[in-house]
Design an enzyme around this catalytic site. Structure first.
Site, PDB file in Angstrom:
ATOM      1  N   LYS A  67     -10.333  80.985  97.091  1.00 57.15           N
ATOM      2  CA  LYS A  67     -11.417  82.167  96.822  1.00 57.15           C
ATOM      3  C   LYS A  67     -11.586  82.107  95.355  1.00 57.15           C
ATOM      4  O   LYS A  67     -12.294  82.301  94.599  1.00 57.15           O
ATOM      5  CB  LYS A  67     -10.926  83.319  97.541  1.00 57.15           C
ATOM      6  CG  LYS A  67     -10.774  83.129  98.968  1.00 57.15           C
ATOM      7  CD  LYS A  67     -10.380  84.513  99.433  1.00 57.15           C
ATOM      8  CE  LYS A  67      -9.043  84.813  99.312  1.00 57.15           C
ATOM      9  NZ  LYS A  67      -7.898  83.999  99.572  1.00 57.15           N
ATOM     10  N   ARG A  98      -9.543  93.770 102.827  1.00 55.37           N
ATOM     11  CA  ARG A  98      -8.504  92.853 103.601  1.00 55.37           C
ATOM     12  C   ARG A  98      -8.446  93.574 104.735  1.00 55.37           C
ATOM     13  O   ARG A  98      -7.711  93.227 105.605  1.00 55.37           O
ATOM     14  CB  ARG A  98      -7.268  92.911 102.829  1.00 55.37           C
ATOM     15  CG  ARG A  98      -7.168  91.497 102.359  1.00 55.37           C
ATOM     16  CD  ARG A  98      -5.891  91.644 101.555  1.00 55.37           C
ATOM     17  NE  ARG A  98      -5.302  90.247 101.035  1.00 55.37           N
ATOM     18  CZ  ARG A  98      -5.269  89.316  99.955  1.00 55.37           C
ATOM     19  NH1 ARG A  98      -6.157  89.990  99.066  1.00 55.37           N
ATOM     20  NH2 ARG A  98      -4.497  88.417  99.911  1.00 55.37           N
ATOM     21  N   ARG A 105       0.563  75.099  94.120  1.00 54.63           N
ATOM     22  CA  ARG A 105      -0.214  75.781  93.141  1.00 54.63           C
ATOM     23  C   ARG A 105       0.870  76.147  91.945  1.00 54.63           C
ATOM     24  O   ARG A 105       1.866  76.676  92.340  1.00 54.63           O
ATOM     25  CB  ARG A 105      -0.831  76.984  93.846  1.00 54.63           C
ATOM     26  CG  ARG A 105      -1.403  77.956  93.004  1.00 54.63           C
ATOM     27  CD  ARG A 105      -2.056  79.109  93.330  1.00 54.63           C
ATOM     28  NE  ARG A 105      -1.573  79.861  94.263  1.00 54.63           N
ATOM     29  CZ  ARG A 105      -2.108  80.889  95.071  1.00 54.63           C
ATOM     30  NH1 ARG A 105      -3.278  80.947  95.015  1.00 54.63           N
ATOM     31  NH2 ARG A 105      -1.440  81.651  95.792  1.00 54.63           N
ATOM     32  N   ARG A 154       3.856  81.065  92.124  1.00 53.76           N
ATOM     33  CA  ARG A 154       4.107  82.386  92.415  1.00 53.76           C
ATOM     34  C   ARG A 154       5.145  82.561  93.291  1.00 53.76           C
ATOM     35  O   ARG A 154       5.277  81.940  94.380  1.00 53.76           O
ATOM     36  CB  ARG A 154       2.825  82.732  93.007  1.00 53.76           C
ATOM     37  CG  ARG A 154       1.838  83.150  91.993  1.00 53.76           C
ATOM     38  CD  ARG A 154       0.439  83.793  92.569  1.00 53.76           C
ATOM     39  NE  ARG A 154       0.384  84.281  93.608  1.00 53.76           N
ATOM     40  CZ  ARG A 154      -0.860  84.529  94.354  1.00 53.76           C
ATOM     41  NH1 ARG A 154      -2.045  84.373  93.758  1.00 53.76           N
ATOM     42  NH2 ARG A 154      -0.959  85.300  95.508  1.00 53.76           N
ATOM     43  N   ARG A 186       2.214  85.474 105.194  1.00 54.60           N
ATOM     44  CA  ARG A 186       0.845  85.912 104.385  1.00 54.60           C
ATOM     45  C   ARG A 186      -0.390  85.516 105.562  1.00 54.60           C
ATOM     46  O   ARG A 186      -1.319  86.025 105.937  1.00 54.60           O
ATOM     47  CB  ARG A 186       0.575  85.248 103.244  1.00 54.60           C
ATOM     48  CG  ARG A 186       1.410  86.205 101.985  1.00 54.60           C
ATOM     49  CD  ARG A 186       1.423  85.394 100.773  1.00 54.60           C
ATOM     50  NE  ARG A 186       0.146  85.030 100.212  1.00 54.60           N
ATOM     51  CZ  ARG A 186      -0.027  84.029  99.172  1.00 54.60           C
ATOM     52  NH1 ARG A 186       1.127  83.287  98.887  1.00 54.60           N
ATOM     53  NH2 ARG A 186      -1.279  83.943  98.711  1.00 54.60           N
TER      54      ARG A 186
HETATM   55  P1  AP5 Z   1      -6.807  79.617  94.857  1.00 61.33           P
HETATM   56  O1  AP5 Z   1      -8.059  79.347  94.353  1.00 61.33           O
HETATM   57  O2  AP5 Z   1      -5.625  80.044  94.028  1.00 61.33           O
HETATM   58  O3  AP5 Z   1      -6.719  80.060  96.399  1.00 61.33           O
HETATM   59  P2  AP5 Z   1      -7.169  81.694  96.960  1.00 61.33           P
HETATM   60  O4  AP5 Z   1      -7.758  81.527  97.979  1.00 61.33           O
HETATM   61  O5  AP5 Z   1      -7.498  82.470  95.613  1.00 61.33           O
HETATM   62  O6  AP5 Z   1      -5.629  82.028  97.437  1.00 61.33           O
HETATM   63  P3  AP5 Z   1      -4.443  83.115  96.993  1.00 61.33           P
HETATM   64  O7  AP5 Z   1      -3.092  83.049  97.353  1.00 61.33           O
HETATM   65  O8  AP5 Z   1      -4.343  83.704  95.524  1.00 61.33           O
HETATM   66  O9  AP5 Z   1      -5.278  84.540  98.029  1.00 61.33           O
HETATM   67  P4  AP5 Z   1      -4.327  85.556  98.789  1.00 61.33           P
HETATM   68  O10 AP5 Z   1      -5.441  85.917  99.184  1.00 61.33           O
HETATM   69  O11 AP5 Z   1      -3.474  85.116  99.485  1.00 61.33           O
HETATM   70  O12 AP5 Z   1      -3.802  86.198  97.462  1.00 61.33           O
HETATM   71  P5  AP5 Z   1      -3.931  87.316  96.334  1.00 61.33           P
HETATM   72  O13 AP5 Z   1      -3.653  86.905  95.198  1.00 61.33           O
HETATM   73  O14 AP5 Z   1      -5.345  87.814  96.712  1.00 61.33           O
HETATM   74  O15 AP5 Z   1      -6.524  77.909  95.326  1.00 61.33           O
HETATM   75  C1  AP5 Z   1      -5.283  77.650  95.749  1.00 61.33           C
HETATM   76  C2  AP5 Z   1      -4.628  76.356  95.448  1.00 61.33           C
HETATM   77  O16 AP5 Z   1      -5.519  75.324  96.025  1.00 61.33           O
HETATM   78  C3  AP5 Z   1      -4.777  76.105  94.003  1.00 61.33           C
HETATM   79  O17 AP5 Z   1      -3.691  75.439  93.472  1.00 61.33           O
HETATM   80  C4  AP5 Z   1      -6.232  75.492  93.575  1.00 61.33           C
HETATM   81  O18 AP5 Z   1      -5.985  74.432  92.387  1.00 61.33           O
HETATM   82  C5  AP5 Z   1      -6.295  74.464  94.860  1.00 61.33           C
HETATM   83  N1  AP5 Z   1      -7.608  74.187  95.365  1.00 61.33           N
HETATM   84  C6  AP5 Z   1      -8.431  75.089  95.724  1.00 61.33           C
HETATM   85  N2  AP5 Z   1      -9.617  74.673  96.102  1.00 61.33           N
HETATM   86  C7  AP5 Z   1      -9.272  73.508  96.415  1.00 61.33           C
HETATM   87  C8  AP5 Z   1      -9.990  72.151  97.197  1.00 61.33           C
HETATM   88  N3  AP5 Z   1     -11.277  72.374  97.555  1.00 61.33           N
HETATM   89  N4  AP5 Z   1      -9.121  71.087  97.003  1.00 61.33           N
HETATM   90  C9  AP5 Z   1      -7.840  71.038  96.837  1.00 61.33           C
HETATM   91  N5  AP5 Z   1      -7.315  71.830  96.105  1.00 61.33           N
HETATM   92  C10 AP5 Z   1      -7.837  73.172  96.145  1.00 61.33           C
HETATM   93  O19 AP5 Z   1      -2.967  88.522  97.125  1.00 61.33           O
HETATM   94  C11 AP5 Z   1      -1.580  88.342  96.724  1.00 61.33           C
HETATM   95  C12 AP5 Z   1      -0.832  89.650  97.471  1.00 61.33           C
HETATM   96  O20 AP5 Z   1      -1.188  90.857  96.800  1.00 61.33           O
HETATM   97  C13 AP5 Z   1      -1.007  89.829  98.852  1.00 61.33           C
HETATM   98  O21 AP5 Z   1      -0.296  89.067  99.898  1.00 61.33           O
HETATM   99  C14 AP5 Z   1      -0.752  91.343  98.955  1.00 61.33           C
HETATM  100  O22 AP5 Z   1       0.256  91.819  99.127  1.00 61.33           O
HETATM  101  C15 AP5 Z   1      -1.629  91.896  97.886  1.00 61.33           C
HETATM  102  N6  AP5 Z   1      -2.842  92.235  97.965  1.00 61.33           N
HETATM  103  C16 AP5 Z   1      -4.043  91.601  97.094  1.00 61.33           C
HETATM  104  N7  AP5 Z   1      -5.246  92.080  97.570  1.00 61.33           N
HETATM  105  C17 AP5 Z   1      -4.870  93.022  98.432  1.00 61.33           C
HETATM  106  C18 AP5 Z   1      -5.763  94.126  99.272  1.00 61.33           C
HETATM  107  N8  AP5 Z   1      -6.942  93.991  98.985  1.00 61.33           N
HETATM  108  N9  AP5 Z   1      -5.179  94.642 100.308  1.00 61.33           N
HETATM  109  C19 AP5 Z   1      -3.916  94.812 100.415  1.00 61.33           C
HETATM  110  N10 AP5 Z   1      -2.958  94.092  99.680  1.00 61.33           N
HETATM  111  C20 AP5 Z   1      -3.587  93.143  98.740  1.00 61.33           C
END
Ligand code: AP5
Length: 217
Positions: A13, A89, A128, A161, A172
């Site tokens: 994303k 979420r 990552r 991370r 997660r």
């Molecule tokens: P990346 O683009 O980083 O993936 P992402 O979908 O953004 O993954 P996240 O882990 O950041 O999402 P998340 O929703 O779990 O975490 P968040 O930070 O929001 O890509 C991943 C990897 O794959 C990278 O290395 C990239 O290079 C690679 N890649 C991408 N596309 C590719 C492809 N096509 N082919 C090959 N490789 C590829 O949340 C973290 C924590 O914060 C949560 O667990 C929670 O505790 C809290 N939090 C955040 N938002 C909320 C909310 N709204 N409500 C409650 N808690 C929240």
């Protein structure tokens, strides 16, 4: 546009949001994960409260998230495109979003769901590496940095991370299934159209499919 990016952890994303903003020449990329990590680094009250949930891979309480997001949405100019990454979420967050947007006379225009199987998500998260300075994201499996642990963009330190460790990743993914996946049906049966994009393609091809879903040429 107010676009919601839905999809499990590690599906790409954030990667796609950054590329879309670059290609449309601007807009606001609002990642609640990035905002929370910034609050943790700054040691704010929000950061201290959020930290324990994030370490375990649990969701931060809706009330904290809605307060955080309200400030951002109400101060963004009405003509600016907004890409919501990792928010909403939960169903209460989706309802809260509708309410805040209606206060500023806007609404969700599109929901895009990125999909990939679990073994691929685990591989992406295990590989990552994120820059502690500029936030750029790399992957030791798919897009390795030229110099180990060094950001190819700014020279900053690359880290794995804390919540990308295997036990936390498993939690997660479960939390996504139980608390976030119900949003798919929520949006399919409500106002905003939901489009599905396969994330099982090279990053540039995912971007093309994403733009096609948004009907951007
Ligand atoms: P990346 O683009 O980083 O993936 P992402 O979908 O953004 O993954 P996240 O882990 O950041 O999402 P998340 O929703 O779990 O975490 P968040 O930070 O929001 O890509 C991943 C990897 O794959 C990278 O290395 C990239 O290079 C690679 N890649 C991408 N596309 C590719 C492809 N096509 N082919 C090959 N490789 C590829 O949340 C973290 C924590 O914060 C949560 O667990 C929670 O505790 C809290 N939090 C955040 N938002 C909320 C909310 N709204 N409500 C409650 N808690 C929240």
């Amino acid at each position: 546009m107010v676009v919601i990016l839905l999809g499990p952890p590690g599906v790409g994303k954030g990667t796609q949001a950054v590329r879309l903003i670059d290609s449309i020449g601007g807009g606001e990329h609002i990642s609640t994960g990035d905002l929370l990590r910034e609050a943790c680094r700054d040691g704010t009250d929000l950061g201290l409260e959020a930290q324990e949930f994030m370490h375990k891979g649990e969701l931060v309480p809706d009330s904290l998230i809605l307060n955080l997001i309200r400030d951002h949405l109400t101060t963004t100019a009405s003509e600016t495109s907004i890409i919501l990454d990792g928010f909403p979420r939960t169903i209460p967050q989706a309802e809260g979003l509708d309410s805040v947007l209606s206060d500023v006379a806007r609404e969700v225009s599109q929901v895009v769901l990125f999909e990939a199987p679990e073994d691929e998500l685990i591989k992406r998260l295990s590989g990552r590496r994120s820059c502690t300075d500029c936030g750029a994201v790399f992957n030791v499996h798919f897009e390795p940095p030229r110099i180990e642990d060094e950001c190819g963009r700014c020279g900053g330190l690359l880290v794995h991370r804390a919540d990308d460790q295997p036990d936390t990743v498993r939690n997660r993914l479960q939390v996504y299934e139980s608390q976030t996946a119900p949003l798919i049906e929520h949006y399919e049966s409500h106002s905003a159209p939901l489009k599905r994009v396969s994330a099982m393609q090279p990053i540039n091809d995912v971007q093309l499919a994403f733009r096609a879903a948004l009907e951007i040429g």
